[in-house]
Scaffold this active site. Structure first.
Site, PDB file in Angstrom:
ATOM      1  N   SER A  50     -10.631  37.225   8.149  1.00  9.89           N
ATOM      2  CA  SER A  50     -10.580  35.782   8.216  1.00  9.89           C
ATOM      3  C   SER A  50     -11.196  35.414   9.784  1.00  9.89           C
ATOM      4  O   SER A  50     -12.294  35.795  10.011  1.00  9.89           O
ATOM      5  CB  SER A  50      -9.287  35.398   7.873  1.00  9.89           C
ATOM      6  OG  SER A  50      -9.256  33.762   7.861  1.00  9.89           O
ATOM      7  N   ASP A  76     -10.678  32.287  -3.010  1.00  9.43           N
ATOM      8  CA  ASP A  76     -10.636  32.270  -1.713  1.00  9.43           C
ATOM      9  C   ASP A  76     -10.941  31.425  -1.100  1.00  9.43           C
ATOM     10  O   ASP A  76     -12.012  30.619  -1.343  1.00  9.43           O
ATOM     11  CB  ASP A  76     -11.478  33.628  -1.287  1.00  9.43           C
ATOM     12  CG  ASP A  76     -10.921  34.066   0.221  1.00  9.43           C
ATOM     13  OD1 ASP A  76     -10.488  33.466   1.163  1.00  9.43           O
ATOM     14  OD2 ASP A  76     -11.294  35.456   0.505  1.00  9.43           O
ATOM     15  N   HIS A  98      -7.156  34.632  -0.540  1.00 10.64           N
ATOM     16  CA  HIS A  98      -7.671  34.984   0.875  1.00 10.64           C
ATOM     17  C   HIS A  98      -7.072  36.505   1.056  1.00 10.64           C
ATOM     18  O   HIS A  98      -7.349  37.034   2.310  1.00 10.64           O
ATOM     19  CB  HIS A  98      -7.039  33.810   1.625  1.00 10.64           C
ATOM     20  CG  HIS A  98      -7.729  33.974   3.185  1.00 10.64           C
ATOM     21  ND1 HIS A  98      -9.064  33.961   3.281  1.00 10.64           N
ATOM     22  CD2 HIS A  98      -7.373  33.809   4.304  1.00 10.64           C
ATOM     23  CE1 HIS A  98      -9.610  33.879   4.565  1.00 10.64           C
ATOM     24  NE2 HIS A  98      -8.350  33.702   5.252  1.00 10.64           N
TER      25      HIS A  98
END
Length: 307
Positions: free
Chosen positions: A118, A257, A285
């Site tokens: 991320s 996601d 995610h």
């Protein structure tokens, strides 16, 4: 996590901090084993390393040493709550400098692999475009090439939530009351569908507890939520520099996601080296938690495959 992790701290000189700073790190395996270590960059910005700790399995399954650490302002590293809102202090360059400092301290700056999840992938790609000489392989996990793509995807996914949840989110963002319990609960519904679709494991809950204690970094750099980005990261766009990444790269994301197809495709399309792209059909995610066995198998194969 039954693995024995070695904890350590390294001094990190940040004159603008106004006090001595340290980065807390943890090592799985032996950095002197001859195997290239994998350095793990957590997300947020403002999370901790805890939610990625299941990656230690790579040490027992593939003999890969791992380095985890809490970025400055988070977890067991130095906290700087008086820098809340100071966008000139919390910069990508600060975190690149911290990473370089840690690599030198551990003596692995000439040979390492890097995984960024991320925000950690935004940091990893920002570092990789500088062509660090020791970087061997790069893993960009559910990451973001251009923040406006991430925000657009998040707003689109939000439309899949019950209408009352959508209304609650919109209302509090418009009124600036994003610290309210009602907003928090509505975001929780979003997270259960598009952040982690299984019951949140203990290691993920631990990260959330840390973030709740000190939201300085997340609040300053990002903003109230994943798709209400008000901090300087709203302008993040590394797509024009991705051709400077010349190491083999693995791009991963989940079907559900926030890092949707168009969010991660710039990595695949623009990185100069060989890129492998894997979508995890049952994940959002956190594929490393949601489809753990498959995820770790793919990671291990990539890290130990022929260059």
């Amino acid at each position: 996590m039954s693995h024995n992790l070695i904890d350590g701290e390294v001094s990190f000189d940040v004159p603008a901090a106004g006090k001595p700073c340290t980065t807390h790190y943890r090592i799985s395996g032996d950095l002197k084993s001859g195997k290239t270590p994998l350095v793990v960059l957590h997300g947020g910005p403002g999370c901790t390393h805890d939610y990625l700790l299941n990656l230690v399995t790579l040490t027992s399954s593939h003999g890969i040493p791992l380095v985890f650490y809490d970025q400055l302002g988070n977890g067991q590293s130095t906290h700087l709550p008086d820098k809340n809102g100071d966008t000139s202090f919390w910069t990508i360059q600060l975190f690149i400098s911290e990473l370089e400092n840690l690599l030198r301290h551990l003596g692995i700056q000439d040979n390492f692999d890097l995984l960024g999840h991320s925000w950690g992938g935004m940091l990893a790609s920002s570092f990789a475009v500088t062509k660090p000489k020791g970087l061997r392989r790069l893993i960009l996990a559910s990451s973001i090439g251009r923040m406006k793509d991430w925000v657009a995807a998040g707003l689109r996914l939000q439309k899949h939530l019950p209408q009352d949840v959508q209304d609650t989110i919109t209302k509090h963002e418009a009124e600036g009351t994003t610290s309210s319990k009602e907003y928090e609960e509505a975001i929780g519904v979003f997270y259960s569908k598009f952040l982690c679709r299984i019951e949140f494991p203990e290691i993920l809950l631990k990260t959330f507890v840390w973030m709740g204690k000190d939201p300085t970094v997340y609040g300053t750099m990002n903003g109230p939520s994943e798709f209400h980005v008000t901090g300087p990261l709203k302008d993040f766009d590394i797509t024009g520099d991705l051709h400077k990444i010349t190491v083999p790269t693995l791009v991963t994301h989940g079907h559900f996601d926030g890092a949707q197809y168009e969010v991660v495709s710039p990595f695949f399309n623009n990185i100069s080296a060989k890129v492998r792209w894997v979508t995890f059909a049952e994940s959002s995610h956190m594929p490393h938690l949601e489809e753990e066995e498959r995820y770790l198998g793919i990671l291990g194969d990539f890290l130990q495959g022929d260059l």
